[in-house]
Write an enzyme that holds these catalytic residues in place. Structure first.
Site, PDB file in Angstrom:
ATOM      1  N   ASP A  23      -9.809   2.926   1.734  1.00 49.44           N
ATOM      2  CA  ASP A  23      -9.818   2.376   3.100  1.00 49.44           C
ATOM      3  C   ASP A  23     -10.455   3.378   4.060  1.00 49.44           C
ATOM      4  O   ASP A  23     -11.154   2.998   5.007  1.00 49.44           O
ATOM      5  CB  ASP A  23      -8.389   2.065   3.576  1.00 49.44           C
ATOM      6  CG  ASP A  23      -7.882   0.744   3.025  1.00 49.44           C
ATOM      7  OD1 ASP A  23      -8.715  -0.100   2.642  1.00 49.44           O
ATOM      8  OD2 ASP A  23      -6.648   0.570   2.969  1.00 49.44           O
ATOM      9  N   LYS A  26       0.813  -1.220   0.000  1.00 51.16           N
ATOM     10  CA  LYS A  26       0.000   0.000   0.000  1.00 51.16           C
ATOM     11  C   LYS A  26       0.849   1.274   0.000  1.00 51.16           C
ATOM     12  O   LYS A  26       0.418   2.293  -0.535  1.00 51.16           O
ATOM     13  CB  LYS A  26      -0.952   0.005   1.205  1.00 51.16           C
ATOM     14  CG  LYS A  26      -2.111  -0.971   1.039  1.00 51.16           C
ATOM     15  CD  LYS A  26      -3.126  -0.832   2.158  1.00 51.16           C
ATOM     16  CE  LYS A  26      -4.210  -1.880   2.004  1.00 51.16           C
ATOM     17  NZ  LYS A  26      -5.278  -1.742   2.983  1.00 51.16           N
ATOM     18  N   GLY A  32      -1.150   0.356   9.187  1.00 48.23           N
ATOM     19  CA  GLY A  32      -1.681   0.955   7.958  1.00 48.23           C
ATOM     20  C   GLY A  32      -3.159   1.295   8.040  1.00 48.23           C
ATOM     21  O   GLY A  32      -3.566   2.415   7.684  1.00 48.23           O
TER      22      GLY A  32
END
Ligand code: NAP
Length: 572
Positions: free
Chosen positions: A346, A309, A372
């Site tokens: 996200d 990511k 994350g």
């Protein structure tokens, strides 16, 4: 031996053949027939693995009965020798004898390896081809290499189909295989695919490159080659019968990625919205491998998961404000000109399920974890005006995240003394077979608990919260919401959220019941066993339950808000 030209009959077969051939194995002929009887309606194209029988020739009269009863079925007889990765211990001559008898029995096609053809006497293969359709095959159980060289050797022998099966040790091996098939499919009837977990691209997209058909297992546990997927998955999840030159390719890229439910969810969304697209799990062991495949396949969009990511950000030509703010990207769009654009969905995955329940402005939210997902959650919540607290196993990481986001760091010892509107679990604790909880009962002083773990559907933390009367938001909602935003970015259509939520809930139920094996992501640094490293294919034991948690109860609460959300136009 002379090269025989492609006969008219095989041309007819090509257009008559379904795209999926199901491999059927059994300990004896009755066993094979029982399996075939249950499969033939949905799978009229099958391969009977005669080499799995103790005495293949003795089983043929029984198999003839099945073939006579089912003229609608097209069946390949395969009696692969041990030296070529099969179970038949006899010589090439004995193999030829069995395949010749199989032709007389009524099999329409037989599979014989290049190595056997090289041993047989001149003219013997041509004689076999006069009686039955011949698939000349070559299998490499270790790598994808020397495809042209191998094919040059194969073309010396007459065959109706040339089948080259290699093993993908990188994603790019699929590209090599598809380029190879494409280069020869105008002149020859080609079947080409890569084995191994990384070979899924060629199994689904090979037919687009010109592979006449591909192979599938009847069910999980009945695989005859590493990485083989089931016929049901190929047809229902990947819609292989619809894959054509216009089909857009998307995928979830990560390492590992076999645990991902994204292919089930996104393919269901594409199907529901009649988007001509397919979504694959791309096990990328390096970013370089992934990036090499993107222009060649070509891939139109990527869902990026661990551990890429952050890394992917360096490959982007431009990105949305959230990607820049969070420093991580989970969604990539490949523009017509080939440039990559990044988005972060996200954040929406965390924020949307909460906003459907409470006003976030001024809400007191505790985020457990500072990795994350916690980072995406904290930025998203701060942007919405929430008062955010962070607690983490490694205090320094929580302190750094709090500083970067203007949130507040909380010592673990102070959690039990405080109360919140929402507690979010952004750690892996509770995931898979891990039965731990990131917080103790006395620390759960909150109105809502949002556990971002979604496999299993019901974690220990969620059970503890329910027992205290706390409203629980399952991680499935984040998963569906982040996927919904991805779908909208890629397709420009509103996401079918109810459908996406339904298929993921069902997959979690099957997982809990043990009928679907979705591997858990291993802890960092623990290497995954590599299917393609197996020396030769062996049927796997039946899928065992990966997670036993009772998902039935847990998935119900998720369905409601998802249905509600489906009525609303999806927010970006
Ligand atoms: P990550 O970057 O590796 O961060 C993991 C965090 O959990 C770190 O803060 C880490 O603490 C903490 N942690 C790990 N093991 C722990 C332990 N044994 N005890 C206490 N704390 C521990 O992972 P991530 O990408 O943020 O993902 C976290 C979880 O979110 C995943 O495991 C997954 O279950 C879930 N997730 C859900 C979705 C969804 O769509 N629902 C999407 C992505 C992720 P340290 O800083 O001390 O190492």
């Amino acid at each position: 031996m002379q090269v025989s030209s492609i006969v008219f009959a095989s041309r007819i077969q090509r257009f008559r053949l379904p795209r999926v051939c199901v491999a059927v194995v059994g300990e004896d002929a009755s066993n094979i027939i029982d399996r075939a009887e249950s499969l033939v309606r949905d799978n009229p194209f099958m391969e009977f693995r005669l080499d799995y029988l103790a005495n293949p020739a003795a089983g043929l009269p029984k198999l003839k009965h099945f073939l006579d009863l089912h003229p609608e079925a097209t069946v390949i007889a395969t009696c692969r020798r041990v030296v070529n990765g099969g179970k038949f211990k006899g010589s090439a001559a004995a193999q030829l004898d069995i395949l010749t008898k199989a032709a007389a029995t009524g099999f329409q096609l037989v599979d014989i390896e290049l190595q056997s053809a090289e041993i047989l006497k001149s003219g013997e293969l041509a004689q076999l081809k006069d009686r039955v359709g011949v698939i000349l095959s070559f299998h490499d159980f270790k790598a994808t290499k020397r495809l042209e060289e191998t094919f040059a050797a194969m073309k010396q022998y007459p065959a109706d189909f040339y089948k080259v099966v290699s093993t993908a040790t990188s994603l790019y091996d699929n590209v090599q295989m598809m380029k190879f098939v494409q280069a020869h499919s105008a002149q020859h009837e080609m079947v080409g695919l890569c084995m191994g977990e990384q070979g899924i691209i060629s199994r689904v997209l090979g037919v687009r490159a010109g592979s006449v058909f591909t192979f599938a297992a009847a069910t999980r546990g009945e695989e005859t080659a590493p990485g083989q997927v089931t016929a049901g998955e190929l047809r229902d999840t990947y819609r292989i019968e619809m894959v054509d030159a216009a089909t857009q390719v998307y995928g979830v890229a990560g390492d590992p990625v076999s645990h991902s439910l994204s292919p089930i969810m996104m393919n269901a969304a594409f199907r529901r919205e009649t988007v001509n697209a397919v979504f694959l799990a791309l096990h990328a062991k390096t970013m370089k491998d992934l990036m090499a495949c993107v222009p060649d396949i070509p891939i139109r969009g990527l869902s990026i998961t661990m551990p890429y990511k952050q890394d992917i950000v360096h490959s982007l030509s431009n990105s949305d404000a959230l990607t820049k703010q969070v420093g991580a990207c989970n969604t990539v769009v490949r523009g017509q000109e080939g440039k990559l654009y990044g988005f972060n969905t996200d954040v929406a995955g965390v924020v949307v399920p909460l906003e459907q329940r409470i006003a976030l402005q001024g809400a007191k939210v505790l985020v457990v974890g500072a990795g994350g997902v916690a980072r995406a959650a904290v930025f998203g919540l701060k942007n919405k005006g929430a008062e955010v607290f962070i607690v983490n196993r490694t205090p320094e990481k929580a302190q750094a995240l709090a500083k970067a986001t203007k949130a507040k760091y909380l010592k673990r010892a102070d959690v039990a003394k405080a109360s919140f509107d929402v507690i979010i679990n952004a750690t892996p604790l509770g995931m898979g077979s891990n039965r731990q909880s990131p917080l103790e009962d006395k620390e759960l002083n909150t109105k809502f608990l949002f556990d971002l773990v979604y496999v299993p559907a019901e974690t220990k933390l969620m059970k503890m919260a329910r027992a205290k009367g706390i409203q629980v938001i399952p991680g499935l909602e984040m998963f569906v919401q982040q996927g919904a935003r991805q779908f909208e970015i890629w397709s420009g259509k509103p996401a079918p959220i109810a459908e996406m939520s339904f298929v993921v809930s069902k997959a979690l139920e099957r997982l809990a019941a043990g009928s679907v094996e979705v591997e858990e992501a291993p802890p960092p640094n623990k290497p995954q066993p590599r299917a393609e490293e197996k020396a030769a294919p062996k049927p796997k034991p039946s899928a065992k339950p990966a997670v036993k948690a009772a998902a039935r109860k847990a998935t119900k609460p998720a369905a409601k808000p998802a249905k509600k959300a489906a009525k609303k136009p999806a927010k970006r």
